[in-house]
Design a protein around this motif. Structure first.
Motif, short mmCIF file in Angstrom:
data_model
loop_
_atom_site.label_atom_id
_atom_site.label_comp_id
_atom_site.label_asym_id
_atom_site.label_seq_id
_atom_site.Cartn_x
_atom_site.Cartn_y
_atom_site.Cartn_z
N GLN A 10 -55.08 7.22 13.56
CA GLN A 10 -55.82 7.77 12.84
C GLN A 10 -56.90 6.69 12.42
O GLN A 10 -56.69 5.61 12.29
CB GLN A 10 -55.24 8.10 11.47
N PHE A 11 -58.14 7.31 12.48
CA PHE A 11 -59.43 6.29 12.03
C PHE A 11 -60.51 7.21 11.50
O PHE A 11 -60.68 8.16 11.98
CB PHE A 11 -59.55 5.36 13.02
N SER A 12 -61.37 6.42 11.13
CA SER A 12 -62.88 7.11 10.85
C SER A 12 -63.68 5.88 11.21
O SER A 12 -63.30 4.58 11.31
CB SER A 12 -63.01 7.27 9.33
N PRO A 13 -65.08 6.47 11.69
CA PRO A 13 -65.99 5.52 12.42
C PRO A 13 -66.52 4.45 11.47
O PRO A 13 -67.86 4.48 11.16
CB PRO A 13 -66.84 6.30 12.97
N ILE A 14 -65.86 3.42 11.03
CA ILE A 14 -66.27 2.34 9.92
C ILE A 14 -66.30 0.97 10.55
O ILE A 14 -65.13 0.44 11.04
CB ILE A 14 -65.60 2.51 8.80
N TRP A 15 -67.22 0.50 10.72
CA TRP A 15 -67.53 -0.96 11.16
C TRP A 15 -68.75 -1.86 10.44
O TRP A 15 -69.40 -0.94 9.91
CB TRP A 15 -67.50 -1.11 12.67
N ALA A 16 -68.59 -2.84 10.52
CA ALA A 16 -69.40 -3.81 9.78
C ALA A 16 -71.05 -3.51 10.33
O ALA A 16 -71.20 -3.16 11.43
CB ALA A 16 -69.11 -5.32 10.21
N ASN A 17 -71.91 -3.56 9.53
CA ASN A 17 -73.33 -3.27 9.84
C ASN A 17 -73.71 -2.03 10.38
O ASN A 17 -74.81 -1.71 11.14
CB ASN A 17 -74.02 -4.26 10.68
N ASN A 18 -72.71 -0.89 9.92
CA ASN A 18 -73.06 0.23 10.69
C ASN A 18 -73.44 1.30 9.58
O ASN A 18 -72.43 1.59 8.49
CB ASN A 18 -71.66 1.08 11.33
N TYR A 19 -74.76 1.73 9.51
CA TYR A 19 -75.31 2.53 8.33
C TYR A 19 -75.25 3.81 8.63
O TYR A 19 -76.04 4.62 7.83
CB TYR A 19 -76.56 1.87 7.91
N LYS A 20 -74.82 4.24 9.70
CA LYS A 20 -74.85 5.85 10.26
C LYS A 20 -73.51 6.35 10.27
O LYS A 20 -72.92 6.94 9.22
CB LYS A 20 -75.39 5.70 11.56
N GLU A 21 -72.70 5.96 11.29
CA GLU A 21 -71.35 6.69 11.52
C GLU A 21 -70.58 6.35 10.41
O GLU A 21 -69.65 7.05 9.95
CB GLU A 21 -70.69 6.22 12.97
#
Length: 806
Positions: A143-154
């Motif tokens: 399970q996950f959501s599209p979260i990663w550093a310096n990502n201001y969209k997804e």
């Protein structure tokens, strides 16, 4: 380099717990009025400010932060994954939660046994269920959501991805089916009371009642959407053209079409009935009856929908089956009529008809998203100098960026990344408390610096404003004294917070009324230090940001200097609790507030000097005057601080109370000075002595170091007042801040011993994904889902600084 260790493809450092295993003695709340949902919390799913959901280690979906800033904790049983297997002439089917409904609904469903039949793992923003013993195939869900550093969209998307992996380890074909059922909850998550009454709780905190419209499903209906490679079911409400109100929008569940894979559906089952309308066919052969029924619910009905995917796996065959869950509620409303569009609408529009588009995008891009998350996390996971428990907590404490009632508004010409805010906690439901984020914002700063600067800009805009409405102060209510009336926000005072979700966040500040925050002696310094920190630690080149904040820096320091009643250069504490330890009375010059003042003056001088050089238009007599004024205050203050507070071993709590308590966070100002490359505010040998004393008195001598460092004890480890509140609490975020200071001062081993003690208490006693502000040695906690605990990223920051310096 030794690469990350994995088990079943899962990083070995991930937090884990057997599916369905409870806690014999979980922490409980210190005060009955505080929120205590119990220990069944899992990693949240969903993007920042988009609303989020949570699925616990027993498999139930029970955490619903769909309405910005509001909290619902309740198992919705029909929101569930189920598995069917036909292997070796034996058919089995389970709903994959160990928690059967308590109200008798869905009684035809068979629920997953809880006796050690798999493991739940979590490493934010990823989590896993690995199922064992109950099926012949090897089965897991990622399970996950599209979260990663310096990502201001997804990172703003309201979506969760569930990737099922099934491997046939037998020597014969096995048929397996995965079903996702979901209840249509459109319209549920909005306050039925648009102007709820604000009252003082027994702990003096202002609260209001949130009345979600749970189970109000009239006009809700579900329908199938599909194309050549995907199929989904949209859960909507009739009569909504374009959402204008909070709670209006859609849900969507979807999956991919694959060769040899059958997809079945049922668009209108009764989620509060027996459940046999989907279970009978599913448990028989893994199918659903393919019912298309978009009839809206009447006022007595609830409606659910289901998708099932069936495949026959040959011996040795592995198949990956993705499901996505999206929700699209584009409007978030604070006070009645105060509405914002959420950040993700910048990418999917404001129509409220985008749930299918979001779910479909996730099916197209989830593998790329996964690679982005891995690329972000891998360098930290590969580090040999970080123990696994630290890597685990470092990532998992970021859960608050999703679960903390987070707001992220759509972009504007003024705020090109939108405005952002996270609650102080669920019990103190107001945003971005400045004293708390002094430590708690390190994660945001390091990973999403543009969002961090958006928060600080909001404070800078608020400082010159005033709000002359008066109110009573909750602290006096608690101690049984008559409260003076205090104005809400004084001009040029730094506000404590950016407002609450029932008013107008970012515009109406200083929501908390527990203390008169206009009198606090740390907030102005906190603001100045965070401005300079955010400038320096994001490259030292965003001069526009510095310029935007400068006038407020000047105004708030002059305001704070007004509390220097004896004109010795340092504002005095008044004897009331007038700083972040807001049950702790400080008198005169205090080590905590005074040290922050000295560092803030240094930061302001440096900022002014930078602005002079960066922009000739700013090189004015007024700027010179401010720099010279701050320099004169600093020169006067430095010797006063040392003379009034240094006792030869550590810094006294304050100059006026006569207390000999060792305050754990006495040198926060010194920590910040070194963090920002500013001159030390105290002799370095004094700092070492004080820090060593804190470590021994507040940590090692407090219950043998099992819980972390208490806020304040005598040098022998005994309490000054056994009935005190804040001094005898272990504050998770303050401990992580103290550990960062230890690292900074070359005491890394001590820092990790302290940090591990706190992490152990949180993650072994049912506090995971609801980390509180405070724990006690008696097994109680206060203020869950607390912002300050993200201070653990300050430890990581200081480690990297020490590496770069060496």
């Amino acid at each position: 380099m030794v690469m990350t260790q994995f088990k079943n493809g899962i990083p070995a450092c991930a937090w884990n717990r057997p599916i369905g295993l409870g806690w014999s003695q979980p922490y409980t709340v210190r005060y009955a009025s505080n929120i205590d949902d119990g220990p069944w919390h899992g990693m949240p799913l969903g993007g920042f400010g988009a609303g989020c959901i949570g699925r616990s280690s027993r498999g139930d979906f029970n955490f619903w932060h769909i309405d910005g800033g509001e909290h619902v904790f309740q198992n919705i049983p029909a929101c569930q994954f189920s598995v069917f297997e036909d292997a070796e002439n034996t058919k089995t089917a389970y709903a994959l939660s160990t928690e059967a409904p308590q109200d008798g609904s869905l009684k035809s469903w068979k629920w997953y046994p809880s006796d050690t039949n798999g493991t739940y793992h979590a490493l934010y923003p990823r989590s896993w269920f690995v199922y064992e013993h109950q099926t012949k195939v090897q089965l897991s869900c990622t399970q996950f959501s599209p979260i990663w550093a310096n990502n201001y969209k997804e990172s703003s998307y309201p979506v969760a991805v569930f990737v099922w992996k099934a491997t046939n380890r037998t020597e014969a074909p096995v048929t397996i089916s995965i079903m996702l059922t979901w209840q249509n909850m459109v319209g549920w998550f909005t306050n039925a009371s648009k102007s709820p009454e604000i009252v003082l709780r027994d702990d003096g905190s202002p609260v209001y009642e949130y009345q979600p419209r749970l189970n109000e499903s009239k006009d809700n209906y579900n329908f199938i959407v599909e194309n050549t490679d995907k199929i989904g079911c949209v859960l909507a409400r009739s009569g909504i053209v374009t959402p204008t109100e909070e709670g209006e929008g859609e849900w969507c569940i979807a999956t991919s079409k694959q060769p040899g894979v059958e997809v079945f559906y049922h668009t209108r089952f009764n989620p509060v009935g027996t459940g046999e309308d989907v279970w009978n066919s599913f448990a028989s052969d893994g199918s659903l009856p393919n019912i298309l029924d978009a009839t809206p619910a009447d006022h007595t009905e609830q409606v659910g929908t289901a998708l099932a995917v069936r495949i026959t796996l040959q011996p040795g065959q592995t198949l990956e089956i993705p499901f996505t869950l999206a929700w699209n509620f584009p409007v978030t409303e604070f006070a009645e009529g105060v509405k914002y569009y959420r950040r993700y609408t910048d990418f999917f529009g404001r129509s409220g008809k985008s749930a299918w588009a979001i779910a479909s995008t996730a099916l197209d891009e989830y593998q790329q998203w996964w690679r982005q998350i891995e690329a972000w996390q891998q360098p930290i996971l590969d580090r040999q100098d970080l123990p696994d428990w630290f890597k685990m907590a470092l990532f998992n404490e970021l859960y608050d960026l999703t679960a903390g009632g987070t707001l992220w508004s759509a972009a504007t010409d003024i705020d090109r990344y939108g405005q952002f805010a996270v609650l102080e906690c669920l019990d103190y439901r107001w945003y971005e408390s400045l004293d708390v984020r002094l430590y708690g914002s390190f994660g945001l700063l390091m990973l999403f610096p543009e969002l961090e600067k958006a928060v600080i800009r909001a404070f800078a805009r608020a400082i010159p404003n005033s709000d002359d409405r008066t109110r009573v102060i909750g602290y006096y209510y608690v101690i049984g004294a008559e409260s003076p009336l205090a104005i809400r926000k004084a001009k040029n005072a730094t506000p404590h917070d950016l407002g609450a979700p029932n008013e107008h966040v970012w515009e109406k500040t200083n929501y908390t009324a527990y203390q008169d925050c206009n009198l606090w002696k740390d907030l102005g310094s906190d603001f100045v230090l965070q401005v300079y920190r955010d400038f320096i630690l994001t490259g030292g080149s965003d001069f526009k940001f510095l310029e935007e904040c400068w006038d407020s820096v000047v105004c708030t320091l002059h305001y704070l200097k007004g509390f220097d009643l004896d004109n010795d250069g340092i504002p005095e504490n008044s004897g009331a609790p007038d700083q972040t330890f807001d049950d702790w009375r400080l008198q005169g010059v205090s080590a905590y507030c005074g040290g922050l003042w000295l560092s803030a003056l240094q930061a302001a001088i440096s900022m002014g000097t930078i602005l002079k050089i960066a922009d000739a238009a700013l090189d004015t007599p007024e700027l010179d005057e401010s720099i010279n004024t701050f320099q004169s205050w600093l020169e006067q203050s430095l010797p006063v601080y040392q003379a009034k507070l240094w006792n030869g071993q550590y810094y006294r709590l304050d100059s006026g109370s006569g207390s000999d308590v060792v305050m754990a966070d006495q040198l926060c100002g010194q920590f910040y000075a070194r963090l920002l490359g500013l001159p030390d505010i105290v002799p370095i040998e004094c700092a070492h002595s004080a820090l060593k004393t804190v470590y021994e008195a507040c940590f090692l001598k407090f219950n043998d170091g099992k819980f972390g460092a208490a806020n304040g004890l005598k040098a022998d480890g005994s309490p000054e007042n056994p009935k005190a509140t804040h001094p005898l609490e272990v504050w998770t975020g303050i401990n992580f801040g103290l550990a960062a200071f230890l690292v900074q001062m070359g005491m890394k081993d001590e820092a990790f011993k302290l940090t591990e003690a706190v992490v152990q208490q949180v993650y072994s006693n049912g506090l995971q994904f609801r980390t509180p502000e405070a724990i006690t040695a008696s097994g109680t906690f206060r203020a869950c889902v607390y912002l300050r605990a993200m201070a653990i990223w300050g430890i990581y920051l200081t480690m990297n600084q020490s590496i770069s310096i060496s």
